[in-house]
Design an enzyme around this catalytic site. Structure first.
Site, PDB file in Angstrom:
ATOM      1  CG  ASP A   1      -1.765   1.176   1.389  1.00 26.94           C
ATOM      2  OD1 ASP A   1      -2.358   1.601   0.383  1.00 26.94           O
ATOM      3  OD2 ASP A   1      -1.834   1.719   2.514  1.00 26.94           O
TER       4      ASP A   1
ATOM      5  CG  ASP B   1      -1.767   7.663   0.204  1.00 25.76           C
ATOM      6  OD1 ASP B   1      -0.697   7.585  -0.430  1.00 25.76           O
ATOM      7  OD2 ASP B   1      -2.747   8.328  -0.191  1.00 25.76           O
TER       8      ASP B   1
ATOM      9  CB  CYS C   1      -8.402   1.416  -7.440  1.00 30.57           C
ATOM     10  SG  CYS C   1     -10.204   1.666  -7.511  1.00 30.57           S
TER      11      CYS C   1
ATOM     12  CG  HIS D   1     -13.008   3.425  -9.970  1.00 28.74           C
ATOM     13  ND1 HIS D   1     -12.167   2.393 -10.335  1.00 28.74           N
ATOM     14  CD2 HIS D   1     -13.423   4.001 -11.121  1.00 28.74           C
ATOM     15  CE1 HIS D   1     -12.089   2.320 -11.648  1.00 28.74           C
ATOM     16  NE2 HIS D   1     -12.839   3.296 -12.153  1.00 28.74           N
TER      17      HIS D   1
ATOM     18  CB  CYS E   1     -14.511  -0.062  -9.675  1.00 31.78           C
ATOM     19  SG  CYS E   1     -13.405   0.099  -8.243  1.00 31.78           S
TER      20      CYS E   1
ATOM     21  CB  CYS F   1      -9.672  -2.059 -10.114  1.00 30.54           C
ATOM     22  SG  CYS F   1     -10.319  -0.378 -10.317  1.00 30.54           S
TER      23      CYS F   1
ATOM     24  CG  ASP G   1      -2.476   2.227   6.447  1.00 29.06           C
ATOM     25  OD1 ASP G   1      -2.610   1.873   5.248  1.00 29.06           O
ATOM     26  OD2 ASP G   1      -2.950   3.285   6.899  1.00 29.06           O
TER      27      ASP G   1
END
Length: 355
Positions: free
Chosen positions: A9, A11, A93, A95, A101, A103, A130
Site C-alpha cells: 500500500d 498512503d 484504483c 474510483h 468497481c 479494482c 495499514d
C-alpha cells in the site's frame, strides 16, 4: 521457480497519510514512513519483487485532480528510485467506493495477472498495508497479509520478519527394517533430541548438530535385534535428505574445508554442497566396535549421508584411539557443515546457476 512478491500500500504505509483529508495532493504533505527505504532495500536483496497497490479516491475528478496528485507522487518515486528501490508495477484504483468497481482494494482485478498459475510464490508473498482492506486483499489473493503500524509492526520489524531465515525440513522414512522421523532446523541451535537405540551413534549425531550449529530431532525404531546396519544407514539417508530439503534454493550458502585436531587425532574434511554425491574416505580402526556402534558403519554412514544430501565429501582421520578417531570424523564434518550452510549473501554460489 515462482517469484516472491510484496504488494505494498502507499498512503499510510510507504508515505504518511494526512489525517485531515487523507490526500497527498501537495509537496509539503509528502513524508516517508520511518525506515521504509532501508527495509525495502533489504527486502529487494532477499529476492522480493515490489508492487505498489493503492486506492486513490476520486483521482482525476474535481475532488482529487490528477495535476495535484502527480507532483508528490512523482517526487516519491524519484526518491525511492534514486535509492535503488524499484517497483515492478504501480497499481492505482481511482474510483470511489460508491462506484462499485472491480479494482478497488480488497477486490483483486488489479492483481489478476499475478494470480495465474506459476507466477507467484503464494507461500512467500505478502500484502503490506495499514488498513483492514489490505488484509482482506491478501485473503482474497490467497496469501498472507501484514498490517503496518508505525508504533507496532513497523518497517524494521517487517524487514526482519521477511528476511530472517528459518530453514526447516521434516522427513519420515519407513521401511521393513526401520521407522525414522527427522526434523532439521538449520537456523536454530541447541536442544537437539536424538534417539536411535544406539547410544554411541546418538552421541556422534549430536556432535554433528553441536559443531554444525543447528538443531535436529531424530527418532528411530529399527531392527537392532539383528545389528546396527539398517539403523545407521537409514538414519543417514533420512538426515541427508532433510538437510538437502532444508537448504532450499541454496542461495547465499558458503563452501568450506576444515581441519580439526582432537587429542592425538588429526581429522580433515572438505565439503562441497554441489548436487553431486561423492565420498572420499580414509580411516582405520583397531576394533570392530566403539561402544555399541560398528566401526565399519562409520564409512557407510557418511557414504549414505553424502548420497542423500547430494554433496561431495572428503573425510580423513589419523590417530591411535578408536573412540577419538570416530568422534573426530563426526566433529570435523559438523564444523565443515557449519561453514557450508551458513548464509553469507543472496547469490547462488555456482557459475552454472544451479546447485
Amino acid at each position: 521457480m515462482s517469484q516472491k512478491f510484496l504488494f505494498i500500500d502507499r498512503d499510510g504505509t510507504i508515505i504518511a497519510e494526512p489525517p485531515t483529508d487523507y490526500q497527498v495532493d501537495r509537496l509539503d504533505k509528502l513524508a516517508l514512513e520511518p525506515d521504509v527505504i532501508p527495509a525495502l532495500l533489504a527486502l529487494q536483496k532477499a529476492d522480493y519483487k515490489l508492487v505498489m497497490i493503492t486506492n486513490q479516491d476520486g483521482l482525476g475528478t474535481s475532488s482529487f485532480p490528477q495535476e495535484t496528485f502527480d507532483p508528490p507522487h512523482n517526487l516519491m518515486m524519484q526518491i525511492l528510485t534514486s535509492q535503488g528501490i524499484n517497483f515492478e508495477q504501480i497499481l492505482i484504483c481511482p474510483h470511489l467506493p460508491e462506484d462499485n468497481c472491480t479494482c478497488r482494494k480488497p477486490k483483486t482485478a488489479l492483481v489478476e495477472s499475478y494470480l495465474a498459475d506459476g507466477v507467484m510464490n503464494s507461500t512467500n508473498s505478502y500484502v503490506i498495508g495499514d488498513r483492514e482492506t489490505d488484509l482482506q486483499l491478501a485473503e482474497n489473493m490467497g496469501i498472507s497479509g501484514l498490517r503496518y503500524q508505525r508504533d507496532g509492526l513497523n518497517w524494521t520489524q517487517i524487514a526482519k520478519q521477511l528476511t530472517q531465515r528459518d530453514r526447516h525440513a521434516y522427513v519420515n522414512r519407513v521401511t521393513k527394517e526401520t521407522a525414522i522421523d527427522v526434523n532439521v532446523w538449520l537456523d536454530r541451535e541447541g536442544g537437539s533430541k536424538i534417539k536411535t537405540g544406539v547410544g554411541f551413534f546418538d552421541h556422534m549425531l549430536d556432535q554433528i548438530a553441536t559443531h554444525g550449529g543447528f538443531r535436529m530431532d531424530i527418532q528411530v525404531s529399527g531392527d537392532l535385534y539383528i545389528d546396527d546396519h539398517h539403523t545407521v544407514e537409514d538414519t543417514a539417508l533420512a538426515l541427508g535428505e532433510a538437510i538437502n530439503i532444508a537448504l532450499g534454493d541454496k542461495r547465499g550458502i558458503g563452501r568450506f574445508g576444515f581441519v580439526l585436531p582432537m587429542d592425538e587425532c588429526l581429522a580433515r574434511c572438505a565439503l562441497d554442497i554441489s548436487g553431486r554425491p561423492h565420498l572420499e574416505y580414509k580411516a582405520e580402526f583397531n576394533y570392530q566396535r566403539v561402544g555399541d556402534l560398528s566401526t565399519e558403519m562409520v564409512e557407510h554412514f557418511f557414504r549414505s549421508l553424502s548420497y542423500a544430501m547430494a554433496c561431495t565429501l572428503h573425510l580423513k582421520t589419523k590417530g591411535r584411539n578408536d573412540h577419538h578417531r570416530v568422534e573426530s570424523l563426526f566433529k570435523v564434518f559438523g564444523r565443515t557443515l557449519r561453514q557450508a550452510i551458513r548464509v553469507e549473501g543472496n547469490t547462488l554460489p555456482s557459475s552454472k546457476g544451479v546447485l
